[in-house]
Motif scaffolding. Structure first.
Motif, short mmCIF file in Angstrom:
data_model
loop_
_atom_site.label_atom_id
_atom_site.label_comp_id
_atom_site.label_asym_id
_atom_site.label_seq_id
_atom_site.Cartn_x
_atom_site.Cartn_y
_atom_site.Cartn_z
N ASP A 310 0.94 -1.34 -0.10
CA ASP A 310 0.03 -0.01 0.13
C ASP A 310 0.96 1.35 0.03
O ASP A 310 2.11 1.10 -0.08
CB ASP A 310 -0.87 0.13 1.13
N LEU A 311 0.35 2.45 -0.10
CA LEU A 311 1.08 3.54 -0.18
C LEU A 311 2.10 3.79 1.22
O LEU A 311 2.84 4.34 1.07
CB LEU A 311 -0.02 4.93 -0.34
N GLU A 312 1.38 3.47 2.33
CA GLU A 312 2.15 3.80 3.56
C GLU A 312 3.28 2.84 3.37
O GLU A 312 4.47 3.33 3.92
CB GLU A 312 1.34 3.33 4.67
N ALA A 313 3.39 1.58 3.13
CA ALA A 313 4.53 0.84 2.82
C ALA A 313 5.46 1.32 2.02
O ALA A 313 6.62 1.20 2.10
CB ALA A 313 4.05 -0.36 2.64
N LEU A 314 5.03 1.92 0.96
CA LEU A 314 5.78 2.36 -0.17
C LEU A 314 6.76 3.68 0.33
O LEU A 314 7.80 3.51 0.24
CB LEU A 314 4.96 2.69 -1.47
N LEU A 315 5.96 4.35 1.09
CA LEU A 315 6.59 5.84 1.37
C LEU A 315 7.49 5.34 2.49
O LEU A 315 8.54 6.00 2.76
CB LEU A 315 5.67 6.71 1.81
N VAL A 316 7.16 4.58 3.55
CA VAL A 316 8.04 4.07 4.64
C VAL A 316 9.61 3.70 4.01
O VAL A 316 10.53 3.99 4.34
CB VAL A 316 7.41 3.20 5.44
N ARG A 317 9.16 2.70 3.11
CA ARG A 317 10.29 2.00 2.61
C ARG A 317 11.25 2.96 1.97
O ARG A 317 12.45 2.90 2.14
CB ARG A 317 9.95 0.91 1.69
N GLY A 318 10.59 3.70 1.16
CA GLY A 318 11.42 4.85 0.40
C GLY A 318 12.13 5.85 1.48
O GLY A 318 13.38 6.05 1.10
N VAL A 319 11.44 6.39 2.35
CA VAL A 319 12.04 7.24 3.25
C VAL A 319 13.15 6.58 4.12
O VAL A 319 14.08 7.03 4.23
CB VAL A 319 11.00 7.81 4.01
N THR A 320 12.96 5.16 4.61
CA THR A 320 13.84 4.85 5.53
C THR A 320 15.00 4.65 4.78
O THR A 320 16.22 4.85 5.04
CB THR A 320 13.34 3.49 6.14
N PHE A 321 15.12 3.89 3.43
CA PHE A 321 16.16 3.38 2.70
C PHE A 321 16.92 4.83 2.33
O PHE A 321 18.26 4.77 2.39
CB PHE A 321 15.96 2.49 1.49
N SER A 322 16.15 5.73 1.70
CA SER A 322 16.98 7.13 1.27
C SER A 322 17.88 7.45 2.50
O SER A 322 18.81 7.92 2.39
CB SER A 322 16.04 7.88 0.68
N SER A 323 17.15 7.73 3.54
CA SER A 323 17.72 8.27 4.85
C SER A 323 19.05 7.37 5.24
O SER A 323 20.06 7.98 5.57
CB SER A 323 16.75 8.50 5.90
N GLN A 324 18.85 6.20 5.38
CA GLN A 324 20.04 5.43 5.62
C GLN A 324 21.07 5.57 4.72
O GLN A 324 22.39 5.64 5.11
CB GLN A 324 19.60 3.71 5.82
N ALA A 325 20.75 5.47 3.31
CA ALA A 325 21.90 5.68 2.28
C ALA A 325 22.55 6.95 2.38
O ALA A 325 23.78 6.76 2.38
CB ALA A 325 21.17 5.63 0.93
N LEU A 326 21.88 7.85 2.72
CA LEU A 326 22.54 9.35 2.98
C LEU A 326 23.33 9.40 4.17
O LEU A 326 24.55 9.64 4.26
CB LEU A 326 21.50 10.46 3.14
N ALA A 327 22.83 8.95 5.40
CA ALA A 327 23.70 8.87 6.64
C ALA A 327 24.78 8.01 6.67
O ALA A 327 25.75 8.16 7.12
CB ALA A 327 22.51 8.07 7.72
#
Length: 423
Positions: A310-327
């Motif tokens: 669903d949309l929530e799962a998509l956004l959570v995955r994207g936000v979490t992965f991108s933030s981890q990648a940057l950090a």
């Protein structure tokens, strides 16, 4: 407004103020690179010793504080411009309209952005991040006038809105900040939708360090930016080894101190081989390294988003992965800490708009299944927030943590998407 402004936005003492004014006049005439302490002293009608008494760090401190003074002055003018707005939404709408016009029409700012972005943007970004708390403090009494959703804390809401305003002022992305109708939609759907009353209560952030200031060191899964990925630079792939070696060198020494010889040595090839593979030398290697990292990030992000229920799962995955990648990107973090002048000109103002467009296009196909033709704007919005919270960590949300990211998505993103009164 000035008397009640946060301390960071109040005018400095008279002599210091005059020196800052004089320095700005010198910068406007000659640019950042050519301004000197002697120029500022002469313009202010004071001695060189007086300048050093107020700015013991010399020219660098003088330039940095002049940029900070101008940024603070900009936001004081902005606060005065919205003082008579009757509602919180009107305050934010007028702030965005006024700020965008002021930035666009600011001759000195536009001149420096065009001619000396590497000198201006590190100081400008530092000052913008420093002013995030006082801007949030200014917004808090306005937000207290709203009927907030159950569970929304005023301080966290003010911080979120302040981040959005700061980001949009410099880089509006797909929004036309000269169009009042669009600005009203932006305020309603991206700034206030998750804050004002209506809908269910806001979920509480996870307990522990996520709810306080994020820890200085985080554990994370392997992500984009690990210096020597196992699938790059195998024994028979000399180009790949050179690219992987460049990433290692950048994370150790940065761009300025890394030479082609360093990269070749790390890759286990001769300097002549490195030149044969990358005839343009160091700059060509760096371009290839950036391209490889972008491909790797894009591939991994899309893989993480595939299969979201669903949309929530998509956004959570994207936000979490991108933030981890940057950090977790060692080279990126080194540049931010030690060579911001090498990086920030490529991710600020007009260049940031390009970055938002490119990133939103990457995730648009997956988002379109849930939000239709709002996919590009949704991708841009999420990207804007990930980069804001990565650049200036929050006391409320740690977007590298899945639980905190889920709370953030439910609070601020989902309420502003189609199906909740927003187009």
């Amino acid at each position: 407004m000035t008397d009640g402004a946060p301390a960071e936005l109040r005018p400095p003492a008279p002599v210091r103020h005059e020196i800052l004014r004089a320095t700005y006049a010198c910068i406007a005439r000659a640019g950042l690179a050519r301004v000197t302490v002697e120029d500022a002293a002469r313009e202010a009608g004071v001695s060189r010793a007086t300048v050093y008494r107020h700015f013991p760090g010399g020219r660098d401190e003088l330039v940095r504080d002049t940029v900070g003074h101008e940024v603070a002055h900009f936001f004081l003018d902005l606060a005065d411009a919205v003082a008579g707005a009757p509602t919180v939404a009107a305050v934010l709408e007028e702030a965005l309209l006024h700020a965008h016009a002021a930035v666009t029409e600011h001759e000195v700012l536009q001149k420096l952005l065009a001619t000396e972005p590497d000198r201006l943007l590190p100081n400008l970004t530092l000052e913008a991040n420093r002013l995030l708390p006082p801007i949030a403090e200014f917004l808090e009494p306005h937000l207290r006038r709203l009927h907030l959703r159950a569970g929304v804390e005023v301080s966290a809401a003010a911080e979120y809105v302040a981040r959005m305003v700061l980001s949009l002022v410099g880089s509006p992305g797909r929004w036309d900040l000269t169009d009042r109708h669009e600005v009203a939609e932006l305020v309603r759907c991206e700034l206030l939708a998750g804050i004002v009353g209506g809908g269910g209560p806001v979920p509480a952030p996870p307990a522990g360090p996520v709810a306080g200031r994020p820890p200085a060191h985080r554990t994370r899964p392997a992500a984009v930016g690990d210096p020597a990925p196992p699938d790059v630079g195998g024994p028979d792939d000399a180009e790949g080894r050179v690219v992987a070696a460049a990433l290692v060198c950048l994370s150790r020494w940065g761009i300025a101190k890394t030479s082609l010889e360093d990269i070749a040595r790390e890759a286990g090839v001769s300097r002549a081989t490195a030149y044969r593979l990358f005839p343009g030398g160091k700059d060509t290697v760096l371009d290839a390294t950036l391209a490889a990292e972008l491909v790797r990030f894009t591939t991994e992000l899309r893989a993480r988003l595939d299969g979201a229920a669903d949309l929530e799962a998509l956004l959570v995955r994207g936000v979490t992965f991108s933030s981890q990648a940057l950090a977790g990107h060692a080279a990126l973090q080194y540049l931010l800490a030690h060579e911001p002048e090498q990086l920030l000109p490529h991710v600020s103002f007009g260049r940031f708009d390009q970055l938002l467009a490119a990133t939103s296009s990457i995730v648009a196909p997956q988002l379109a299944a849930f939000v239709g033709d709002r996919a590009l704007r949704t991708g841009e919005w999420a990207t804007r927030l990930v980069l804001s919270y990565a650049a200036a960590p929050s006391p409320t949300y740690d977007l590298t943590d899945e639980g905190s990211a889920r709370c953030f998505v439910r609070t601020h993103l989902l309420p502003g998407l189609p199906g909740d009164g927003c187009p």
